[in-house]
Design a protein around this motif. Structure first.
Motif: not given
Lengths: 109, 204
Positions: A89-90, A92-94, A96-98, A100, B54
């Motif tokens: 999940p981290d 995927l968060r990275v 999504n953050a990059s 956005s 990522a």
């Protein structure tokens, strides 16, 4: 023990070898096509099948006591699974953050 | 409180003097090593999975690797595992000469695999791939490749050295069936790790 009987004792290893080769060729074929989620699951199943055959027959784990089998299976597979699913999940968060940030930078121009 | 026969049985097992796993201490130690070493690769592959998730893009493996060549490497390693299992079976039956021949075949397989890996590494390096950069736009791709296959290759090299010692001892009739079995256990572990690397790194 007769020579024939001794040789037949090795047969199981070469049967496992044949299955491993067939599964590998199948996975190679699937790996060269466009991967979908279903195909990735099939490839992962093939990987686990091959790992079970190597562990079970070549490493003789199938013939060991259940407590040793559990220690090896939980020790490696379950820990690896927990490790991956805790950090996935981290990842995927990275991602999504990059994405956005890229959108904001692109929108500000 | 009176203790049942089951309690006494469990207590006697864990008090020592018997083997709860019904294997020799050498084999148990090797299994514990395999578990911890397996976790090393689990960590590397989980880290690789994180990087893949990522990254917005990832190089197309089919454009970089010749999958037929990787399949050949897999074939060599799987076949060497089968020859090693046969060597272990022969050693258990007291057929030291047969065990010696199959251990030699396994060593040849290991050397063949290492040669293929050296060729693959040199090809990628000649194309500009380095630990921190590569021509395909995602620096972590080559970092993951060199670290994961490098760690695995070092294990294969260690296995070849261990098997060479076993072969030398077999030639002098000084090898025990358990010695061949333990070397085989390590070799199969190396094959097992490749199954995961092959699928997760090259195919998916």
């Amino acid at each position: 023990m007769s020579q024939t009987h001794q040789l037949s004792g090795y047969r199981i290893y070469w049967i496992v070898w044949s299955i491993l080769l067939i599964v590998t060729v199948g996975m190679m074929f699937l790996g060269t096509t466009a991967l979908t989620t279903a195909l990735i699951l099939v490839l992962l199943a093939g990987m686990l099948l091959k790992a079970s055959l190597i562990g079970g027959y070549f490493m003789h784990l199938r013939f060991e006591r259940a407590n040793l089998i559990v220690i090896v299976a939980v020790g490696i597979l379950a820990t690896a699974g927990i490790l991956f699913f805790l950090i996935a999940p981290d990842g995927l968060r990275v991602l999504n953050a990059s994405q956005s940030v890229n959108l904001h930078v692109g929108g500000g121009r | 409180m009176s203790r049942t026969s089951k309690d006494l049985s469990i207590e006697s097992v864990w008090r020592g003097g018997v083997s709860p796993f019904a294997v020799s201490w050498r084999k148990l130690m090797l299994w514990l090593f395999i578990i911890t070493d397996g976790l090393l690769f689990a960590g590397l592959l989980a880290g690789y999975g994180f990087v893949r998730l990522a990254s917005p893009q990832w190089p197309n493996r089919a454009e970089i690797f010749h999958l037929d060549f990787i399949a050949l490497m897999t074939f060599i390693l799987i076949t060497s595992s089968a020859t090693m299992a046969t060597a272990v079976g022969a050693a258990r039956q007291g057929r030291v000469q047969t065990a010696f021949r199959f251990v030699l075949l396994t060593i040849l397989g290991g050397l063949g695999f290492l040669s293929c890996q050296a060729y693959e590494w040199s090809k990628l390096i000649s194309e500009g791939a380095r630990l921190s950069s590569n021509p395909w736009g995602v620096p972590l791709f080559s970092a993951a490749f060199f670290i994961i296959t490098g760690f695995h290759g070092s294990h294969v090299l260690t296995g070849v050295i261990v098997l060479s010692v076993v072969a030398w001892r077999a030639l002098r009739q000084r090898v025990s069936p358990e010695g061949v079995e333990l070397a085989g256990l390590y070799w199969h572990f190396v094959d097992l790790v490749w199954v995961f690397i092959f699928t997760l790194f090259y195919l998916i």
